[in-house]
Design an enzyme around this catalytic site. Structure first.
Site, PDB file in Angstrom:
ATOM      1  N   ASN A  76      65.891  49.674  50.340  1.00 35.96           N
ATOM      2  CA  ASN A  76      67.610  49.626  51.461  1.00 35.96           C
ATOM      3  C   ASN A  76      67.657  48.478  51.846  1.00 35.96           C
ATOM      4  O   ASN A  76      69.202  48.360  52.247  1.00 35.96           O
ATOM      5  CB  ASN A  76      66.462  50.341  53.156  1.00 35.96           C
ATOM      6  CG  ASN A  76      65.393  49.181  53.333  1.00 35.96           C
ATOM      7  OD1 ASN A  76      64.505  48.478  52.517  1.00 35.96           O
ATOM      8  ND2 ASN A  76      64.666  50.004  54.165  1.00 35.96           N
ATOM      9  N   TYR A  77      66.608  46.795  51.127  1.00 32.23           N
ATOM     10  CA  TYR A  77      67.422  45.977  51.523  1.00 32.23           C
ATOM     11  C   TYR A  77      66.945  44.855  50.670  1.00 32.23           C
ATOM     12  O   TYR A  77      66.382  43.894  50.835  1.00 32.23           O
ATOM     13  CB  TYR A  77      66.768  45.164  53.331  1.00 32.23           C
ATOM     14  CG  TYR A  77      67.710  45.451  54.312  1.00 32.23           C
ATOM     15  CD1 TYR A  77      69.165  44.984  54.553  1.00 32.23           C
ATOM     16  CD2 TYR A  77      66.863  46.708  54.830  1.00 32.23           C
ATOM     17  CE1 TYR A  77      69.490  45.360  55.855  1.00 32.23           C
ATOM     18  CE2 TYR A  77      67.717  46.643  55.925  1.00 32.23           C
ATOM     19  CZ  TYR A  77      68.679  46.356  56.509  1.00 32.23           C
ATOM     20  OH  TYR A  77      68.971  46.714  57.899  1.00 32.23           O
ATOM     21  N   ASP A  97      50.759  47.859  39.180  1.00 29.50           N
ATOM     22  CA  ASP A  97      49.346  47.641  39.431  1.00 29.50           C
ATOM     23  C   ASP A  97      49.380  46.355  38.556  1.00 29.50           C
ATOM     24  O   ASP A  97      48.866  45.254  38.714  1.00 29.50           O
ATOM     25  CB  ASP A  97      47.995  48.758  39.063  1.00 29.50           C
ATOM     26  CG  ASP A  97      48.710  49.793  39.174  1.00 29.50           C
ATOM     27  OD1 ASP A  97      48.960  50.183  40.718  1.00 29.50           O
ATOM     28  OD2 ASP A  97      47.828  50.454  39.861  1.00 29.50           O
ATOM     29  N   GLY A 156      57.257  51.375  51.632  1.00 29.22           N
ATOM     30  CA  GLY A 156      56.005  52.695  51.908  1.00 29.22           C
ATOM     31  C   GLY A 156      54.736  52.239  51.408  1.00 29.22           C
ATOM     32  O   GLY A 156      54.087  51.448  51.267  1.00 29.22           O
ATOM     33  N   ASP A 157      54.449  54.048  51.829  1.00 29.43           N
ATOM     34  CA  ASP A 157      52.198  54.072  50.970  1.00 29.43           C
ATOM     35  C   ASP A 157      52.337  53.187  49.681  1.00 29.43           C
ATOM     36  O   ASP A 157      50.948  53.091  50.208  1.00 29.43           O
ATOM     37  CB  ASP A 157      52.790  55.173  50.907  1.00 29.43           C
ATOM     38  CG  ASP A 157      52.704  56.087  52.313  1.00 29.43           C
ATOM     39  OD1 ASP A 157      53.186  55.616  53.316  1.00 29.43           O
ATOM     40  OD2 ASP A 157      52.984  57.920  52.167  1.00 29.43           O
ATOM     41  N   GLY A 182      51.921  50.169  49.717  1.00 30.37           N
ATOM     42  CA  GLY A 182      51.443  49.533  49.909  1.00 30.37           C
ATOM     43  C   GLY A 182      50.302  48.924  50.431  1.00 30.37           C
ATOM     44  O   GLY A 182      49.093  47.959  50.146  1.00 30.37           O
ATOM     45  N   GLU A 238      54.923  45.330  54.989  1.00 34.92           N
ATOM     46  CA  GLU A 238      55.953  45.874  56.359  1.00 34.92           C
ATOM     47  C   GLU A 238      55.685  47.852  55.460  1.00 34.92           C
ATOM     48  O   GLU A 238      56.712  47.442  54.501  1.00 34.92           O
ATOM     49  CB  GLU A 238      56.588  44.963  56.578  1.00 34.92           C
ATOM     50  CG  GLU A 238      57.831  45.300  57.893  1.00 34.92           C
ATOM     51  CD  GLU A 238      58.811  46.494  57.367  1.00 34.92           C
ATOM     52  OE1 GLU A 238      58.214  47.703  57.901  1.00 34.92           O
ATOM     53  OE2 GLU A 238      59.588  46.519  57.271  1.00 34.92           O
ATOM     54  N   ARG A 271      65.962  52.741  56.863  1.00 34.01           N
ATOM     55  CA  ARG A 271      65.655  51.023  57.471  1.00 34.01           C
ATOM     56  C   ARG A 271      64.061  52.154  58.007  1.00 34.01           C
ATOM     57  O   ARG A 271      64.274  52.626  59.291  1.00 34.01           O
ATOM     58  CB  ARG A 271      66.600  50.904  58.567  1.00 34.01           C
ATOM     59  CG  ARG A 271      67.858  50.647  58.140  1.00 34.01           C
ATOM     60  CD  ARG A 271      69.009  49.963  59.805  1.00 34.01           C
ATOM     61  NE  ARG A 271      68.651  49.103  60.570  1.00 34.01           N
ATOM     62  CZ  ARG A 271      68.125  49.480  61.797  1.00 34.01           C
ATOM     63  NH1 ARG A 271      69.162  51.096  62.009  1.00 34.01           N
ATOM     64  NH2 ARG A 271      67.696  48.590  62.364  1.00 34.01           N
ATOM     65  N   CYS A 272      63.418  51.103  58.271  1.00 36.50           N
ATOM     66  CA  CYS A 272      61.991  51.256  59.127  1.00 36.50           C
ATOM     67  C   CYS A 272      62.118  50.819  59.320  1.00 36.50           C
ATOM     68  O   CYS A 272      61.466  51.528  61.012  1.00 36.50           O
ATOM     69  CB  CYS A 272      60.811  50.033  57.909  1.00 36.50           C
ATOM     70  SG  CYS A 272      61.421  48.654  58.059  1.00 36.50           S
ATOM     71  N   GLU A 301      58.638  60.197  58.466  1.00 38.88           N
ATOM     72  CA  GLU A 301      59.694  59.683  58.749  1.00 38.88           C
ATOM     73  C   GLU A 301      60.667  59.977  57.694  1.00 38.88           C
ATOM     74  O   GLU A 301      59.702  59.719  56.735  1.00 38.88           O
ATOM     75  CB  GLU A 301      59.138  58.067  58.185  1.00 38.88           C
ATOM     76  CG  GLU A 301      59.958  57.421  57.884  1.00 38.88           C
ATOM     77  CD  GLU A 301      58.915  55.470  57.803  1.00 38.88           C
ATOM     78  OE1 GLU A 301      58.230  55.318  56.674  1.00 38.88           O
ATOM     79  OE2 GLU A 301      59.578  54.784  57.745  1.00 38.88           O
TER      80      GLU A 301
HETATM   81  O1  G3H Z   1      64.161  48.228  57.187  1.00 39.72           O
HETATM   82  C1  G3H Z   1      63.127  47.842  57.415  1.00 39.72           C
HETATM   83  C2  G3H Z   1      63.887  46.358  57.748  1.00 39.72           C
HETATM   84  O2  G3H Z   1      63.077  45.302  58.048  1.00 39.72           O
HETATM   85  C3  G3H Z   1      64.253  46.718  58.427  1.00 39.72           C
HETATM   86  O3  G3H Z   1      65.624  45.315  59.298  1.00 39.72           O
HETATM   87  O4  G3H Z   1      66.136  45.993  61.530  1.00 39.72           O
HETATM   88  O5  G3H Z   1      67.706  44.050  59.747  1.00 39.72           O
HETATM   89  O6  G3H Z   1      67.655  46.898  59.288  1.00 39.72           O
HETATM   90  P1  G3H Z   1      67.192  45.904  60.200  1.00 39.72           P
END
Ligand code: G3H
Length: 478
Positions: free
Chosen positions: A158-159, A219, A235-236, A238, A253, A286-287, A380
């Site tokens: 996502n980023y 791995d 995600g999981d 981690g 995270e 986004r998390c 989620e």
């Molecule tokens: O997806 C996880 C990101 O750390 C969230 O970042 O709050 O800038 O969207 P953000």
């Protein structure tokens, strides 16, 4: 084969000896968009070897010179924002404007790392022995921060650029070398970003970027004896990594189920705009997205009506048109989201809009009257679907929030600052936002999750510190 993007090792762009590639599927067209090299384990070994050698020299490079190179990379990254943003649009269907913002934010993040690094790494501590009972003033202790060595960075789809540089910047300023394993969706944007570091003139081998199949090198990378620290966002996976990794510092995270608690006295227009921004930006992928609304029953109808009105105005379509809601990253992700929606429907949730899906594109959906027996109350979705749970007391909201596996962020809306602080204290999450939707930035703020949301704290300052260890030298006086 010129169609396959090369990987980056020893300061050069290379083809993998595997002769194989990995396809990146455009989430909008659902057709292959780009290909990247499927690196082998031997290639990973080579990268680890050179990362170790390069790090030794880099650690001896003056701090101001390290900072200078980072500033240069930041400027080059910003100059190249257009082609990198285009990759983000094609690989992860990020709306065009947000894609540019991601790159610019990343440049700023790198510069801030350089500035913060020279400050916090440029000073140490001095202790004397005579404060501990029985000691004379005969020992002087000099304490400094030294690098960990080779950092393995694994950012999520996502980023792919921003959450890569949030690891690269702190690692490099602190004197570490870095091996990047980008997500498959977003790998080409990440390779372009790495090219900016290449152009800035960093020493060979200090940064490497290996692409490939998780099954082949995943791995192998995370369990590699040459790795001295793993910084992972995702995600999981981690959780699995944390069980397999060696005795090295981990920064993780891993997502969230951020709750938005709305009290009776809240500014409901502010609430509605933050729910829409927090819940539906980048289609909820986004998390830190708002993932459950916990609203007091007395204002629930009003909040739902206001949110509905704003959801109706969201544009839905391709990322190239800068639509608010764009296709989610993959078909399996869309299927998972749909599964949560259907489970809620069967169990009696009220749909505020009609559920609609075309390919990976899911129209925004607010689900009212969600109850704790529905999966969507806890899981989620990582998509543009948002559950509303009506509560009869603040305690009920806090209880729901704390019963979650996740504990990333949360938010509370009220005009009563005393109540807000008390609720913040009671919410077991890494951060609580008062009167705003959850968010990681500004990027120097601490960013951390409790429970399954992660290990350690991020944010520029904390990441720099985390990527160092303490070294002391004791002078024993005669
Ligand atoms: O997806 C996880 C990101 O750390 C969230 O970042 O709050 O800038 O969207 P953000």
């Amino acid at each position: 084969d010129g169609d396959v993007f090369k990987y980056y090792s020893d300061g050069e762009w290379k083809k993998s000896s595997s002769g194989k590639s990995v396809s990146i599927i455009n989430p909008t067209t659902r057709k292959p968009q780009y290909k990247v090299q499927a690196c082998t384990q031997e290639e990973v070994n080579k990268v680890m070897d050179i990362a170790k050698t390069a790090q030794k020299a880099w650690a001896k490079t003056p701090l101001w010179k390290r900072a200078e190179l980072l500033h240069k990379a930041a400027a080059i990254l910003k100059e190249h924002k257009a082609p990198i943003a285009e990759c983000l649009v094609k690989e992860i269907a990020k709306p065009a404007k947000d894609a540019v913002t991601e790159v610019v934010r990343s440049g700023d993040l790198i510069s801030y790392c350089a500035e913060e690094g020279v400050r916090i790494l440029g000073e140490g501590k001095f202790l004397t022995s005579d404060s501990f009972p029985g000691n004379e003033r005969s020992k002087y202790c000099l304490v400094s921060k030294i690098p960990l060595g080779v950092i393995l960075a694994i950012p999520p789809f996502n980023y792919p650029v921003n959450l890569a540089v949030s690891k690269i910047g702190p690692a490099l300023i602190a004197g570490n070398s870095l091996v990047l394993k980008p997500p498959t969706q977003g790998a080409v944007a990440a390779l372009h970003m790495v090219h900016c570091f290449h152009l800035a003139g960093f020493p060979k081998g200090l940064i490497s970027c290996v692409t490939g199949k998780g099954s082949e090198i995943g791995d192998f990378l995370t369990m590699h004896p040459g790795v001295n620290c793993i910084s992972f966002t995702g995600g999981d996976t981690g959780i699995a990594i944390s069980k397999k990794a060696g005795m090295i510092p981990l920064q993780m995270e891993l997502g969230g189920k951020d709750a938005c608690i709305v009290l009776e006295d809240a500014d409901l227009d502010l609430v509605a705009s933050n729910i829409v921004k927090g819940g539906f930006s980048y289609s909820g992928q986004r998390c830190t997205a708002v993932k459950v609304v916990l609203v007091m029953e007395s204002v629930a109808d009003a909040v739902v009506e206001k949110v509905k009105a704003k959801v109706a105005k969201l544009t839905v379509g391709p990322p190239e048109d800068d639509c608010d809601i764009t296709p989610v990253v993959s078909e399996s992700s869309a299927n998972f989201i749909e599964g949560l929606v259907m489970d809620a429907k069967t169990k009696g949730a009220t749909f505020c809009q009609e559920y609609k899906r075309e390919g990976n594109l899911i129209w925004p959906l607010l689900l009212d009257h969600v109850r704790p027996d529905m999966r969507i109350a806890w899981e989620e979705p990582f998509g543009p679907v948002l559950p509303v749970i009506r509560i009869n007391s603040v305690e009920e909201g806090i209880h729901h929030c704390n019963a979650s596996n996740f504990g990333l962020q949360g938010c509370v809306f009220t005009k009563d600052i005393n109540k807000a602080i008390m609720i913040s204290d009671a919410m077991e999450t890494g951060t609580v936002q008062i009167n705003s939707a959850p968010a990681r930035g500004p990027d120097h703020f601490p960013f951390q999750g409790l429970r399954d949301s992660g290990i350690g704290s991020q944010g520029i300052t904390n990441s720099i510190t985390m990527m160092t260890k303490i070294k002391s030298t004791v002078i024993n006086l005669p």
